[in-house]
Design a protein around this motif. Structure first.
Motif, PDB file in Angstrom:
ATOM      1  N   ALA A 126       0.822  -1.198   0.000  1.00 13.59           N
ATOM      2  CA  ALA A 126       0.000   0.000   0.000  1.00 13.59           C
ATOM      3  C   ALA A 126       0.865   1.262   0.000  1.00 13.59           C
ATOM      4  N   ARG A 127       1.972   1.221   0.733  1.00 18.72           N
ATOM      5  CA  ARG A 127       2.841   2.400   0.821  1.00 18.72           C
ATOM      6  C   ARG A 127       3.433   2.784  -0.523  1.00 18.72           C
ATOM      7  N   GLU A 134      -2.792  -0.331  -8.504  1.00 18.25           N
ATOM      8  CA  GLU A 134      -3.449  -1.617  -8.328  1.00 18.25           C
ATOM      9  C   GLU A 134      -2.464  -2.644  -7.791  1.00 18.25           C
ATOM     10  N   PHE A 181      -7.398  -3.300   1.582  1.00 20.36           N
ATOM     11  CA  PHE A 181      -7.565  -3.273   0.133  1.00 20.36           C
ATOM     12  C   PHE A 181      -8.998  -3.646  -0.242  1.00 20.36           C
ATOM     13  N   ARG A 209      -7.329  -2.821  -5.044  1.00 28.03           N
ATOM     14  CA  ARG A 209      -6.879  -1.421  -5.024  1.00 28.03           C
ATOM     15  C   ARG A 209      -6.956  -0.887  -3.599  1.00 28.03           C
ATOM     16  N   PRO A 210      -6.116   0.099  -3.286  1.00 26.93           N
ATOM     17  CA  PRO A 210      -6.171   0.684  -1.945  1.00 26.93           C
ATOM     18  C   PRO A 210      -7.550   1.260  -1.654  1.00 26.93           C
ATOM     19  N   SER A 211      -8.078   0.943  -0.496  1.00 27.87           N
ATOM     20  CA  SER A 211      -9.380   1.475  -0.113  1.00 27.87           C
ATOM     21  C   SER A 211      -9.234   2.922   0.352  1.00 27.87           C
ATOM     22  N   ILE A 214      -7.039   3.228   3.468  1.00 24.88           N
ATOM     23  CA  ILE A 214      -5.604   3.230   3.224  1.00 24.88           C
ATOM     24  C   ILE A 214      -5.145   4.598   2.745  1.00 24.88           C
ATOM     25  N   LEU A 215      -5.877   5.200   1.822  1.00 28.82           N
ATOM     26  CA  LEU A 215      -5.487   6.498   1.279  1.00 28.82           C
ATOM     27  C   LEU A 215      -5.540   7.579   2.353  1.00 28.82           C
TER      28      LEU A 215
END
Length: 220
Positions: A126-127, A134, A181, A209-211, A214-215
């Protein structure tokens, strides 16, 4: 934290194990995993570079991270025949040697079963992803069949010892969801290279994909 991992017997045997799997269907799995991927890609735990030849021409750069010295040397050799630019780096899945938000895609291919810390590995994925990036995954996982899952758990200690730390009974799909994710596509199937179900047959291939969570954490 050390940047390498040593499983010398497994590293020596793995190319033969992979060749057998590819001769019985895993080549199609690798093509499915990487279909349509583009941009700058980070592959986590690249092994001997079995995926390299399947990356499409839209990939601008592939950074392949592998901690095992013997497999990394094979990956460097495979990089020379890849259809895309490949940079093989030493590093761990839990501490990727790449910058924040630099990747259009992260690839996890038969990795989550083996890493010591699944949550940290997925946090690293994620980072390094861009906000619109993706994550592609191809993993074996715990069986949805209770009897088979019990067998996996029973065999897990021996399997880990012989398989370079590979766990049979990890729920990779659940781990991806728990890491925040959003799974956009997943195919669940049994891979039976000899025509019969074996302890590592249950597999998943998909895309996440990052949710938003996460963002938001990344922006905080």
């Amino acid at each position: 934290m050390p940047r390498t991992v040593s499983h010398p017997l497994f590293a020596r045997l793995y190319p033969r194990i992979n060749a057998f799997a590819e001769a019985h269907g895993s080549l199609d799995h690798r093509r499915e995993l990487l279909e349509g991927i583009r941009g700058r890609v980070v592959e986590v735990g690249a092994g001997a570079g079995a995926n390299f030849r399947h990356y499409p021409e839209h990939v601008e750069q592939l950074i392949a991270v592998e901690p095992k010295p013997r497999l990394r040397a094979l990956a460097e050799r495979a990089a020379g025949d890849a259809p895309v630019p490949v940079e093989v780096q030493t590093g761990l899945a839990e501490a990727l040697p790449v910058a924040d938000g630099c990747a259009d895609a992260v690839v996890l291919s038969l990795v989550l079963c083996t890493v010591p810390d699944v949550a940290a590995t997925l946090a690293e994925a994620a980072r390094v992803l861009k906000p619109n990036g993706e994550m592609r995954f191809y993993e074996h996982t715990v069986s949805p069949r209770p009897r088979h899952a019990r067998l996996q758990r029973m065999l897990d200690p021996v399997w880990r010892r012989l398989g370079g730390g590979c766990h049979l009974a990890r729920d990779s799909e659940r781990a991806i969801l728990d890491a925040g994710f959003a799974i956009e596509r997943v195919r669940r199937f049994d891979f039976r290279p000899n025509g019969r179900r074996n302890p590592s047959s249950p597999m998943i291939i998909g895309e996440a994909r990052p949710s938003r969570a996460i963002l938001e954490r990344a922006e905080a």
